[in-house]
Design a protein around this motif. Structure first.
Motif, PDB file in Angstrom:
ATOM      1  N   ALA A 914       0.771  -1.206   0.001  1.00 41.61           N
ATOM      2  CA  ALA A 914       0.050  -0.078   0.005  1.00 41.61           C
ATOM      3  C   ALA A 914       0.960   1.094  -0.100  1.00 41.61           C
ATOM      4  N   LEU A 915       2.039   1.267   0.692  1.00 44.06           N
ATOM      5  CA  LEU A 915       2.879   2.189   0.907  1.00 44.06           C
ATOM      6  C   LEU A 915       3.655   2.683  -0.573  1.00 44.06           C
ATOM      7  N   THR A 916       3.805   1.602  -1.306  1.00 41.20           N
ATOM      8  CA  THR A 916       4.445   1.728  -2.659  1.00 41.20           C
ATOM      9  C   THR A 916       3.579   2.275  -3.439  1.00 41.20           C
ATOM     10  N   ASN A 917       1.982   1.797  -3.421  1.00 41.92           N
ATOM     11  CA  ASN A 917       1.173   2.355  -4.219  1.00 41.92           C
ATOM     12  C   ASN A 917       0.897   3.928  -3.916  1.00 41.92           C
ATOM     13  N   VAL A 918       1.129   4.100  -2.674  1.00 42.18           N
ATOM     14  CA  VAL A 918       0.848   5.641  -2.199  1.00 42.18           C
ATOM     15  C   VAL A 918       2.061   6.578  -3.068  1.00 42.18           C
ATOM     16  N   LEU A 919       3.160   6.085  -2.722  1.00 41.42           N
ATOM     17  CA  LEU A 919       4.124   6.791  -3.285  1.00 41.42           C
ATOM     18  C   LEU A 919       4.368   6.921  -4.787  1.00 41.42           C
ATOM     19  N   LEU A 920       3.809   6.073  -5.437  1.00 44.92           N
ATOM     20  CA  LEU A 920       3.519   5.960  -6.924  1.00 44.92           C
ATOM     21  C   LEU A 920       2.424   6.978  -7.376  1.00 44.92           C
ATOM     22  N   MET A 921       1.543   6.960  -6.674  1.00 42.43           N
ATOM     23  CA  MET A 921       0.391   8.007  -6.946  1.00 42.43           C
ATOM     24  C   MET A 921       0.915   9.483  -6.729  1.00 42.43           C
ATOM     25  N   ASP A 922       1.610   9.485  -5.715  1.00 43.56           N
ATOM     26  CA  ASP A 922       2.310  10.969  -5.663  1.00 43.56           C
ATOM     27  C   ASP A 922       3.312  11.465  -6.761  1.00 43.56           C
ATOM     28  N   ALA A 923       4.224  10.560  -7.216  1.00 45.12           N
ATOM     29  CA  ALA A 923       4.788  10.786  -8.288  1.00 45.12           C
ATOM     30  C   ALA A 923       4.083  11.014  -9.673  1.00 45.12           C
ATOM     31  N   VAL A 924       3.096  10.227  -9.668  1.00 41.06           N
ATOM     32  CA  VAL A 924       2.171  10.289 -11.044  1.00 41.06           C
ATOM     33  C   VAL A 924       1.456  11.580 -11.201  1.00 41.06           C
ATOM     34  N   VAL A 925       0.999  12.291  -9.950  1.00 39.20           N
ATOM     35  CA  VAL A 925       0.207  13.370  -9.966  1.00 39.20           C
ATOM     36  C   VAL A 925       1.308  14.395 -10.470  1.00 39.20           C
ATOM     37  N   SER A 926       2.527  14.370  -9.680  1.00 41.63           N
ATOM     38  CA  SER A 926       3.301  15.493 -10.092  1.00 41.63           C
ATOM     39  C   SER A 926       3.883  15.573 -11.433  1.00 41.63           C
ATOM     40  N   CYS A 927       3.945  14.202 -12.012  1.00 39.51           N
ATOM     41  CA  CYS A 927       4.376  13.840 -13.332  1.00 39.51           C
ATOM     42  C   CYS A 927       3.130  14.280 -14.526  1.00 39.51           C
ATOM     43  N   LEU A 928       2.256  14.091 -14.251  1.00 40.51           N
ATOM     44  CA  LEU A 928       1.009  14.451 -15.111  1.00 40.51           C
ATOM     45  C   LEU A 928       0.592  15.800 -15.096  1.00 40.51           C
ATOM     46  N   GLN A 929       0.326  16.336 -14.057  1.00 42.94           N
ATOM     47  CA  GLN A 929       0.022  17.718 -13.629  1.00 42.94           C
ATOM     48  C   GLN A 929      -1.145  18.137 -14.408  1.00 42.94           C
ATOM     49  N   THR A 930      -2.410  17.062 -14.342  1.00 39.60           N
ATOM     50  CA  THR A 930      -3.423  17.308 -14.858  1.00 39.60           C
ATOM     51  C   THR A 930      -4.492  17.786 -14.168  1.00 39.60           C
ATOM     52  N   GLN A 931      -5.454  18.511 -14.524  1.00 40.97           N
ATOM     53  CA  GLN A 931      -6.445  19.124 -13.525  1.00 40.97           C
ATOM     54  C   GLN A 931      -7.385  17.930 -12.879  1.00 40.97           C
ATOM     55  N   LYS A 932      -7.403  16.878 -13.310  1.00 45.32           N
ATOM     56  CA  LYS A 932      -8.204  15.753 -12.815  1.00 45.32           C
ATOM     57  C   LYS A 932      -7.567  14.466 -12.986  1.00 45.32           C
ATOM     58  N   PRO A 933      -6.846  14.288 -11.932  1.00 45.56           N
ATOM     59  CA  PRO A 933      -5.767  12.904 -12.072  1.00 45.56           C
ATOM     60  C   PRO A 933      -6.477  11.892 -11.629  1.00 45.56           C
ATOM     61  N   ILE A 934      -7.748  11.875 -11.129  1.00 47.70           N
ATOM     62  CA  ILE A 934      -8.533  10.984 -10.370  1.00 47.70           C
ATOM     63  C   ILE A 934      -8.382   9.647 -11.005  1.00 47.70           C
ATOM     64  N   LEU A 935      -8.672   9.636 -12.237  1.00 46.60           N
ATOM     65  CA  LEU A 935      -8.661   8.440 -13.048  1.00 46.60           C
ATOM     66  C   LEU A 935      -7.332   7.698 -13.168  1.00 46.60           C
ATOM     67  N   ALA A 936      -6.350   8.575 -13.116  1.00 45.64           N
ATOM     68  CA  ALA A 936      -4.788   7.821 -13.342  1.00 45.64           C
ATOM     69  C   ALA A 936      -4.550   7.313 -12.008  1.00 45.64           C
ATOM     70  N   LEU A 937      -4.882   8.201 -10.810  1.00 46.18           N
ATOM     71  CA  LEU A 937      -4.642   7.554  -9.411  1.00 46.18           C
ATOM     72  C   LEU A 937      -5.357   6.180  -9.101  1.00 46.18           C
ATOM     73  N   SER A 938      -6.588   6.211  -9.657  1.00 42.73           N
ATOM     74  CA  SER A 938      -7.557   5.040  -9.273  1.00 42.73           C
ATOM     75  C   SER A 938      -6.805   3.887  -9.691  1.00 42.73           C
ATOM     76  N   LYS A 939      -5.937   3.927 -10.754  1.00 44.27           N
ATOM     77  CA  LYS A 939      -5.214   2.737 -11.145  1.00 44.27           C
ATOM     78  C   LYS A 939      -4.299   2.108 -10.338  1.00 44.27           C
ATOM     79  N   LEU A 940      -4.040   2.840  -9.350  1.00 40.79           N
ATOM     80  CA  LEU A 940      -2.836   2.735  -8.400  1.00 40.79           C
ATOM     81  C   LEU A 940      -3.563   2.458  -7.125  1.00 40.79           C
TER      82      LEU A 940
END
Length: 1284
Positions: A914-940
């Motif tokens: 779970a901790l790995t998933n959380v850290l990946l979420m954080d990096a993905v959000v910073s990487c994508l910088q989209t206005q609505k990253p929920i769909l991407a984060l939900s994959k993780l």
């Protein structure tokens, strides 16, 4: 070494006599008489004699009058030239003596005379003192030979015609050299040998000297080399007793020199400078006015850097004619006379000049020495260790009585030197370990990748110049290959010995590492260097610009454990050779070897069977003697015995050559001996496997340059060290792919570049752009660095557990608990308040009741805020996270879900994942910088999705009985099946080399064994590799041995202290399926072991000697288990048999006719003789048949297990029988492997435990307090269950 190569000989490779020719001496002497007082010229040395084994042959004994060693002297072809004037008188006899002109093929007789007289060959008017110096010869393949040279002086007149009047003329003395060459670096021993020869050649006549040297050489050729370990060889060349020390292990060189010599010549600063020069592969030249120092000092430094190995030219002794070698452009280590210091310094730039006599290190370009210093912390530890050494023998023996016997005095000195050598080896090895301890943290074993950039960023700024150079060297590359190959060398052992508890704990984790609270507290105790105040920056350099002051991670080598290095050395045994035969003829040499074998037979008989380590050395030595005596089959039999005593010293290359040298008659005899037939077939199969592609070289991690599809993305992510788990990487791929396609044209912005990524067309395969991965990698490393450099005050640290790490820190914000930053660890959320830093706990993840986003009104806007309800608190925590609200909402929910699953399943790996998933979420959000990253984060948000889609309800019996789960495949490439489990109890006594805690041994389907501490469940031994075959059974013996039966028909025996496999039993010809231990009543701790194999063979072993006591063959279909209870009970697929100990069949239970309709074969048998029960199960049936042990012909009692497809394992625990099986999957349940607990009296199922997501492969009872279960590959976990 090819098959055509001759068998290796003993100590001597060749003995060469070098000096001036008679013609030159005559010219010099005549000139001296005519021009009295004129300076004497320097002469060119020549090879006068070459003596190389074999010195006696079987054929020579058949010729009348021939049988001594002079018949088989080998000479170099150019010896003919200086004897040409005698050819007319020599006739046929001369022709015969020069036919055999061969010398050892690696011996360069052209350069050897110059090396024997590296200064010059002098003719003197007075007899000068004898001198020794030492040589190293290296061939093009890197193989080394070693030489010891004795220079002595004899009167010139003795080399000329014997005229009486010469005695009245002035005397001249000429220098001669005798060089002993050996494949082994026995510098002290060979010097002692030459010292014993010196007295004889100084007194003998010139005509007798050649025979004297021949006899001397022939004796050395009879001396066998001791095997690796604690058996040294001793022999006498009167009046000197000589000792050949053995290697520490087969990968380590012989040490027969005084390792403290450089410590006497150099200070600590200079020692570290020289070691740094070697590790950074500089061009180095040693200087001394004493030729003897050059090679010995250079060899000491080669040993100091072990197990790293110098990969470049090593020529510690250069003659004056060879000085142009120092012009070579590549790294080298050379040595020459101090008189050439200025000449060498002026001719070449960028040389490291090392003056042994003055103890200085300088540069040849007359500037200040520009050499990267050794890492500071490791260097300081080395300096402290050096101060504790006693380097002066005289101070050591001040209080001791003087020895009257010279040999006794030498032995006393040798013992002191051996101890000092051991101390210096430990100190220098610790230096190397402290330099490279955490290299493994940046290795990817699956893809053989080393992340150079990330490793460099963990180094202290002052140490980085050193590491930047070292990381580019051949030495370091070879060292990395050994780490990736899992080599258990001295580095590995020292690293494990000096590892702290925190380092052990962190090494067992399989998720992103951060600095623990304990490390922060240690840092707070040290003076602030200001390094922790630096702000984080982008670590991967996207623009190609270099930043010297990059953010530094906390280096594990910063805190070096100060432990005493007085590691006790094992006691050494001496084997003294019998006196050499006076006439070295073939019959006498054969008789000598025969006497040696008899002597070794007595030593073997006198050694107790439990001292298998010493027995192995005697077998090895006897094998060498038999090989030297051309008794090849006896030698092979001795080497075969090493499988039962200590296969760690098994000489693969030597045995391969020995097998290749067998004659046709010997091969036929070997075929009739089963143990030799097996050994020869194994050698041949190993020959074929050598042609299989090796592991390959080490790669540096590089960011991708082209778009990646899923398979390439998985490989790249694993190589980067971010995530290892394939399923997690696949979810990351989907998340980045979603982000990539979230806008028609997505502009990824970074501080350095803008990248336009086109949208994938319909039906196009998903792929990740290299620039997107680059930016993702950058943000991942940035976040890791920021939290790594986080400084928490003591007031906060005291509220946290020592193993907690801060993984995520928010921006400063307003909360219902005040203003501050939200910090996330693996256990909790807390608020780091601003102003005076303080600690306010928000919640532990297991205490969360609800997490949601609500909209707080602010003027005309509604600002989203995160609300967290703690079931133990009344007030609800609320934080105004603004744009990060959705991210924190998903992160907290994922950690909450992971904590719930970890608690339900008693498996901490859920939190890690779970901790790995959380850290990946954080990096993905910073990487994508989209206005609505929920769909991407939900994959993780994997566990959060599982919690809603398929909530797993753990049945109460399972939840109450399950204690813990562990993952033995955490460091493997893929999940492995747990095939066998074994629990070994702890030890009441404690010793430095023995961990007293109980251990859990786990055999995996890949043929490897991993070991856990059964108290902390931390990983003790990542991998004991026993080949590629499946392991079927394990048995512990006396707390010191672990027997493992394999599908390849071999029984592997592991030493539980060293965790190494040192023995193999190879008598079975089918796969070994089970063991049984029987305690014998006629002696304390006496036992015998029964092993069975699938082909129906049962072997009874004597435990101390590992000899076969009895062999029984049963007629059955796959014999799969054996038990001892008064008699032997054997279970095969088609029957259960009771046998007497001699193998006589007493009773047999076959598959009953009505059972055959439901089941095709027995699977397991369990005995409960107190209740007179024989429990049997079947491979493909849910039915159990319980027979009465007194009369198995009676109809059995039957029990049918619910929802069971077949029984895989069954054990008795107290009055219960635990049964592991595979079951059908029903509904949403993922449970496939179940465990049924039955009461043995009522035959009622007391518990039905939902154990694993794949079938249960193995069960083991730990002292009847716990039951351990292991599952097949789809689950791959070990579960620990409480016993009622």
């Amino acid at each position: 070494m090819s098959m055509a190569d001759p068998l290796p000989s003993g100590l001597l490779e060749a003995c060469v006599v070098v000096g001036p020719s008679n013609d030159k001496l005559k010219e010099v002497y005549e000139s001296f008489l005519q021009e009295n007082g004129s300076p004497l010229p320097l002469l060119d040395p020549e090879v006068l004699q070459v003596h190389a084994p074999p010195f006696v042959t079987k054929g020579s004994v058949n010729e009348p009058g021939v049988g001594n060693i002079s018949r088989t002297q080998r000479r170099f072809s150019f010896i003919k030239k200086k004897n040409d004037r005698h050819l007319a008188n020599a006739g046929k006899a001369k022709e015969e003596t020069t036919e055999d002109v061969s010398v050892p093929k690696d011996l360069d007789l052209v350069a050897l005379p110059q090396l024997c007289f590296p200064g010059c060959l002098q003719v003197s008017q007075e007899q000068l003192e004898e001198k020794f110096h030492f040589l190293v010869f290296t061939d093009v393949f890197g193989n080394q030979s070693h030489g010891v040279v004795l220079q002595y002086y004899k009167p010139v007149q003795e080399r000329m015609l014997n005229h009486r009047f010469l005695s009245k003329l002035p005397r001249l003395y000429s220098a001669y050299g005798i060089c002993i060459i050996s494949k082994h670096p026995y510098y002290n021993a060979l010097k002692d040998c030459l010292s014993s020869l010196l007295g004889r050649i100084k007194t003998c006549q010139n005509t007798d000297m050649e025979e004297e040297v021949k006899d001397f050489s022939a004796k050395l050729a009879l001396v066998p080399i001791p095997p690796p370990g604690r058996l040294h060889v001793m022999f006498t060349l009167r009046p000197v007793t000589i000792v050949l020390p053995s290697k520490e292990d087969k990968h380590h060189p012989v040490i027969d020199l005084d390792l403290h010599l450089p410590f006497l010549c150099f200070g600590s600063k200079e020692l570290l400078q020289i070691i740094s020069s070697i590790l950074t592969e500089q061009r180095m030249v040693f200087f001394s006015s004493d030729w003897a120092k050059l090679t010995l000092i250079a060899e000491c430094f080669m040993l100091y850097i072990r197990p790293l190995r110098w990969q470049h030219p090593l020529v510690p002794t250069l003659s004056r004619q060879m000085l142009d070698f120092v012009m070579a452009p590549t790294p080298f280590l050379m040595g020459c006379h101090l008189s050439h210091y200025e000449e060498v310094a002026m001719e070449t730039d960028d040389l490291i000049l090392i003056n042994i006599d003055e103890g200085t290190v300088s540069s040849s370009d007359y500037h200040e020495l520009d050499l990267p210093g050794a890492p500071q912390t490791a260097a300081e530890c080395f300096k402290r260790r050096r101060k504790g050494l006693q380097l002066h023998y005289d101070l050591e023996v001040l209080h001791k009585a003087i020895c009257r016997d010279a040999n006794e005095l030498r032995m006393q000195r040798r013992c002191w030197q051996n101890k000092l050598n051991g101390d210096i080896q430990n100190i220098t090895l610790e230096l190397i370990v402290n330099m490279f301890r955490d290299v493994a943290d940046h290795l990817n074993y699956e893809h053989r990748v080393f992340n150079t950039d990330e490793f460099l960023k963990t180094r202290e700024p002052g140490d980085q110049p050193f590491y930047k150079k070292v990381l580019e060297t051949h030495i370091f590359h070879s060292f990395l290959k050994d780490r990736l190959d899992g080599k258990l060398d001295t580095f590995t052992r020292m690293e494990q010995i000096t590892r702290t508890e925190d380092q052990k704990w962190k090494a067992s984790l399989d998720f992103c590492r951060r600095r623990t609270v304990k490390e922060m507290a240690l840092k707070n105790d040290r003076p602030d260097t200001g390094l922790n105040k630096r702000l984080g920056m982008s670590l991967p350099n996207l623009g190609g610009e270099t930043h010297p002051s990059v953010l530094r991670h906390m280096s594990p080598t910063k805190i070096i454990p100060e432990i005493p290095l007085n590691i006790p050395a094992e006691p050494v045994k001496m084997f003294k050779l019998i006196d050499f035969p006076p006439p070295l003829s073939y019959p006498h040499v054969c008789h000598y070897f025969g006497d040696l074998v008899l002597q070794l037979n007595k030593a073997i008989s006198a050694t107790p069977p439990h001292d298998s380590n010493l027995l192995a050395r005697y077998y090895y030595l006897r094998g060498l003697v038999n090989m030297l005596n051309s008794k090849r089959l006896d030698a092979l039999s001795d080497f075969q015995n090493l499988y039962k005593t200590d296969m760690e010293i098994f000489p693969e290359e030597l045995v391969r050559v020995l097998v290749g040298s067998l004659q046709m008659e010997e091969k036929a005899q070997a075929e009739r001996r089963s143990e030799l037939r097996w050994l020869i077939s194994k050698v041949k199969s190993n020959d074929k496997s050598e042609h299989v592609e090796s592991h390959g070289c080490v790669k540096k991690f590089k960011l991708p340059k082209s778009p990646m599809q899923l398979e390439e993305f998985v490989k790249c992510t694993q190589e980067s060290g971010i995530v290892r788990d394939v399923a997690t990487i696949q979810r990351l791929f989907e998340a980045l792919a979603v982000g990539r396609s979230s806008l028609p044209q997505h502009l990824i912005s970074t501080s350095l570049t803008f990248v336009l990524i086109p949208l994938a067309s319909s039906g196009e395969q998903k792929q990740i752009d290299p620039e997107m991965f680059r930016v993702f990698y950058t943000f991942w490393k940035e976040t890791e660095a920021e939290t790594q450099d986080l400084h928490l005050p003591d007031e906060v640290i005291e509220h946290l557990d020592s193993s907690e790490c801060v993984y995520k820190l928010s921006n400063s914000l307003n909360t219902s608990y005040g203003v501050g930053k939200i910090a996330m660890t693996q256990k909790r959320l807390f608020l780091l308040t601003t102003g005076r830093p303080g600690y306010v706990e928000i919640t532990k993840f297991r205490d969360i009741e609800e997490v949601k986003i609500s909209a707080a009104p602010f003027l005309v806007l509604r600002i989203p805020s995160l609300k967290i309800k703690n079931r133990l608190k009344k007030e609800i925590f609320e934080a105004n996270l603004k744009s990060e609200c959705e991210l924190w909402n998903l992160m907290v929910k994922e950690m909450w879900a992971g904590r719930i699953m970890a608690d339900n399943h008693k498996d901490p790996q859920y939190v890690e994942q779970a901790l790995t998933n959380v850290l990946l979420m954080d990096a993905v959000v910073s990487c994508l910088q989209t206005q609505k990253p929920i769909l991407a984060l939900s994959k993780l948000a994997y566990y959060e999705r599982l919690r809603h889609e398929a909530p797993m309800i753990i049945p109460k019996p399972t939840a109450e009985t399950l204690k813990h789960k562990i993952n033995p495949s955490q460091n493997m490439r893929s999940i492995q099946s747990v095939d066998v489990l074994l629990y070994t109890p702890g030890q009441l006594t404690f010793s430095a080399d023995l961990d007293g805690n109980p251990k859990l041994w786990c055999a995996l389907s890949c043929g490897k064994v991993v070991v856990f501490d059964a108290v902390s469940w931390s990983l003790l031994q990542n991998c004991i590799d026993l080949g590629d075959s499946q392991l079927n059974c394990m048995m512990g013996l006396d707390g010191e041995q672990l027997w493992i039966g394999s599908q390849d028909s071999v029984i592997y025996i592991i030493n539980t202290r060293s965790m190494l496999c040192h023995k193999q039993l190879t008598e079975h010809r089918g796969e070994v399926t089970d063991f049984a231990l029987e305690k014998l009543s006629h002696g304390p701790s006496q036992a015998q072991v029964y092993s069975c194999s699938a082909d129906g063979t049962v072997i009874v072993w004597d435990v101390p000697s590992l000899k076969v006591k009895r062999r029984v063959h049963l007629t059955c279909d796959r014999l799969q288990s054996i038990q001892v209870h008064d008699n032997l009970w054997c279970c095969a697929r088609d029957c259960v048999m009771e046998l007497r100990h001699n193998g006589c069949l007493l009773r047999k239970i076959s598959l009953q006719e009505d059972v055959k309709t439901k089941a095709s074969a027995f699977s397991r048998i369990t005995l409960h003789m107190e209740r007179k029960q024989i429990w049997t199960s079947f491979t493909d049936s849910a039915e159990l048949c319980i027979f009465h042990s007194s009369d198995p012909t009676k109809p059995p009692k039957r029990v049918t297990l619910p929802d069971c497809c077949g029984v895989t394992c069954m054990i008795r625990v107290k009055d219960q029988v635990w049964i592991g099986c595979s079951s059908g999957v029903t509904g949403l349940s993922k449970v496939v492997g179940k465990i049924f607990v039955l009461d043995s009296e009522s035959l009622v199922v007391e518990k039905e435990l939902e154990a694993h997501e794949d079938c249960v492969r193995t069960l083991f009872s730990a002292e009847d307090r716990y039951v351990l279960s292991g599952s097949a590959r789809l689950d791959g976990k070990i579960a620990i269950w409480r016993v009622d």
